[in-house]
Every structure is written in structure tokens, then in C-alpha cells.
Design a protein around this motif. Sequence first.
Motif, PDB file in Angstrom:
ATOM      1  N   ASP A  35       0.935  -1.469  -0.330  1.00 52.19           N
ATOM      2  CA  ASP A  35       0.160   0.279  -0.111  1.00 52.19           C
ATOM      3  C   ASP A  35       0.646   1.158   0.596  1.00 52.19           C
ATOM      4  O   ASP A  35       0.762   2.405  -0.877  1.00 52.19           O
ATOM      5  N   GLU A  36       1.716   1.105   0.442  1.00 47.43           N
ATOM      6  CA  GLU A  36       2.991   2.162   0.417  1.00 47.43           C
ATOM      7  C   GLU A  36       3.246   2.551   0.125  1.00 47.43           C
ATOM      8  O   GLU A  36       4.044   3.524  -1.422  1.00 47.43           O
ATOM      9  N   ILE A 161       6.125  -3.628  -6.672  1.00 43.83           N
ATOM     10  CA  ILE A 161       5.137  -3.821  -6.095  1.00 43.83           C
ATOM     11  C   ILE A 161       4.415  -4.693  -6.508  1.00 43.83           C
ATOM     12  O   ILE A 161       3.693  -6.048  -6.556  1.00 43.83           O
ATOM     13  N   GLU A 162       4.965  -4.878  -7.500  1.00 41.90           N
ATOM     14  CA  GLU A 162       4.541  -6.748  -8.748  1.00 41.90           C
ATOM     15  C   GLU A 162       4.812  -7.563  -8.384  1.00 41.90           C
ATOM     16  O   GLU A 162       4.662  -8.671  -7.359  1.00 41.90           O
ATOM     17  N   LYS A 163       6.761  -7.622  -7.306  1.00 42.62           N
ATOM     18  CA  LYS A 163       6.724  -8.561  -6.869  1.00 42.62           C
ATOM     19  C   LYS A 163       6.426  -9.187  -4.978  1.00 42.62           C
ATOM     20  O   LYS A 163       6.096  -9.512  -4.805  1.00 42.62           O
ATOM     21  N   THR A 164       6.271  -8.015  -4.317  1.00 40.18           N
ATOM     22  CA  THR A 164       5.174  -7.808  -3.603  1.00 40.18           C
ATOM     23  C   THR A 164       3.978  -8.042  -3.507  1.00 40.18           C
ATOM     24  O   THR A 164       3.426  -9.064  -2.540  1.00 40.18           O
ATOM     25  N   ARG A 165       3.602  -7.768  -4.231  1.00 39.03           N
ATOM     26  CA  ARG A 165       2.641  -8.557  -4.481  1.00 39.03           C
ATOM     27  C   ARG A 165       1.831  -9.599  -5.011  1.00 39.03           C
ATOM     28  O   ARG A 165       0.687 -10.420  -4.351  1.00 39.03           O
ATOM     29  N   ARG A 166       3.160 -10.165  -5.616  1.00 43.09           N
ATOM     30  CA  ARG A 166       3.152 -12.176  -6.059  1.00 43.09           C
ATOM     31  C   ARG A 166       2.824 -12.716  -4.156  1.00 43.09           C
ATOM     32  O   ARG A 166       2.714 -13.339  -4.147  1.00 43.09           O
ATOM     33  N   ASN A 169       0.047 -12.603  -2.449  1.00 43.22           N
ATOM     34  CA  ASN A 169      -1.369 -13.442  -3.571  1.00 43.22           C
ATOM     35  C   ASN A 169      -0.849 -14.785  -2.664  1.00 43.22           C
ATOM     36  O   ASN A 169      -1.156 -15.742  -2.251  1.00 43.22           O
ATOM     37  N   ALA A 170       0.482 -14.994  -2.719  1.00 41.72           N
ATOM     38  CA  ALA A 170       1.298 -16.820  -2.690  1.00 41.72           C
ATOM     39  C   ALA A 170       0.705 -16.714  -0.708  1.00 41.72           C
ATOM     40  O   ALA A 170       0.587 -18.060  -0.913  1.00 41.72           O
ATOM     41  N   LEU A 171       1.087 -15.540  -0.022  1.00 38.42           N
ATOM     42  CA  LEU A 171       1.419 -16.280   1.285  1.00 38.42           C
ATOM     43  C   LEU A 171      -0.716 -16.362   1.773  1.00 38.42           C
ATOM     44  O   LEU A 171      -0.959 -17.435   2.097  1.00 38.42           O
ATOM     45  N   GLU A 172      -1.377 -14.839   1.088  1.00 39.40           N
ATOM     46  CA  GLU A 172      -2.425 -15.085   1.107  1.00 39.40           C
ATOM     47  C   GLU A 172      -3.748 -16.067   0.473  1.00 39.40           C
ATOM     48  O   GLU A 172      -4.798 -16.826   1.291  1.00 39.40           O
ATOM     49  N   TYR A 173      -3.353 -16.590  -0.848  1.00 36.46           N
ATOM     50  CA  TYR A 173      -4.607 -17.634  -0.957  1.00 36.46           C
ATOM     51  C   TYR A 173      -3.514 -18.947  -1.810  1.00 36.46           C
ATOM     52  O   TYR A 173      -4.498 -19.745  -1.893  1.00 36.46           O
ATOM     53  N   VAL A 174      -2.418 -19.003  -0.938  1.00 39.16           N
ATOM     54  CA  VAL A 174      -1.481 -20.620  -1.176  1.00 39.16           C
ATOM     55  C   VAL A 174      -1.357 -20.981   0.493  1.00 39.16           C
ATOM     56  O   VAL A 174      -1.468 -22.162   1.326  1.00 39.16           O
TER      57      VAL A 174
END
Length: 237
Positions: A35-36, A161-166, A169-174
Motif C-alpha cells: 500500500d505504501e 510492487i509487482e514482486k510484493t503483490r505476488r 497473493n502467495a501467502l494469502e491464497y496458497v
Amino acid sequence: MPAINVNPTRMELTRLKGRLRTATRGHKLLKDKRDELMKQFMDVVRENRELRKKVEEGLIRANAAFTVASAVMSPEMLEQALLYPKQSVSLDMTFQNIMSVDVPVYHFRTKSDDPSQVYPYGFAATSGELDDAVGVFGQVFQDMLKLAQAEKTAQLLAQEIEKTRRRVNALEYVKIPQMQEAIKYITMKLDENERASTIRLMKVKDMLLQEAIEERQEADVKAVEAFGGHLDDPQDV
């Protein structure tokens, strides 16, 4: 069965719970970082848009003035006027850390602080349009360096941002769902084993109690038989 292979032991359950707490805390930190980074990225994008508009307008003015100067002056005179520049520049680059991203910072310096040094010719044999073109080019050059810095910063922030987003998502959904599923599986297995052990203990207790009752009954029967045989003896009459 969970998506990952685990041993249904209490030690494994404790280890997975610790990993789940760490993953949950890391997920929150990564979301805050994302977010930051997005906030910083949007600020840089707005700055980039303003600088690009300013540079494009400056280049249009400079090219228009240079076109007029080329029409007024002869090619030989124009080439001679711009052949030997008087001003020189140096560019130093440092880095600024923005949310663990090292972005470049350009430091622009000229050999002389005198603004008139940007004109490498005398004003007697040249046109005013050439003066305007050279002056605008000198101003636009600094804005172009700022624009290059903003664009590189935006590019690096977008990659982070793209790296952090991945990772989020990996933590949240996997990762987190897998660990939660494994914890649930181990808990169910341990509860099942505990219930089975309780049932076995109850069965053993019932068997021991039944054996004790049977032994007591046998002892009572033997005692009755012994007492009855003693009364039947003729000498006792």
C-alpha cells in the motif's frame, strides 16, 4: 488430506502454528508495504506526468525557435556559432531508499554558474531566435534529467510492487490456507487418536472389571461348595 505432507504429531502441530503466526504477521507487513509503495508510485507518476508535459512544451518551443533561426541564418553561420560550446555539465548519481527500493537521484552541475555561459557565440552575428532556442534547450535539459529520474523511479517501484503483490497473493491464497488445512488435519487426527485411546482404555477397564467379577463369583462358588460339603459330613450330625 492436506495439500502438504505432514506428520500428525503434536510437535508438528506446534511447528505449523508457529509458522502460521509468522506467515500471518508477514502477510500484514507485506500488505502495508504494498500500500505504501502504491502511494509513493502514484506520487511519482503525477510528478512524471507534469515533468513530461513541461519537457514536451519546452522542446516544442525550442524546436520552433531553432527552425526560425535556421531559416534566418545560413547553415555555415549556424554551424560556426554552435561549434565550440563554452558550458559543460557533470552528472552525479546517488541512491535513495524508498521502502527497500534503491532509486537513483541525479545531481546536475554546470562548470559555471553564469547563465550567459550557455551561449557559445557572440550576439552580433546571430539571430534572436537562436538565442531563444539555446536558452530553452538549456532549461529543458535539467527538466529532462528530472524526468529521467522520475521515470526510472516509477519503473523500479512498479517492479517492487509487482514482486510484493505476488508474495502477498502467495501467502494469502496458497501458504496460509495450506498451513491452516494442515493444522486442522493434524488436530482432527490427534483428537481421533485420543478418542481411540480413551475407548481402548475403557474397554481394558471393562475387561479387567469383568475378570474381577468372574474371579469373585468363582471364589464365592468355591466357598459355598466347601461350606456345603462340611455340613454333609455324618460326623457333624
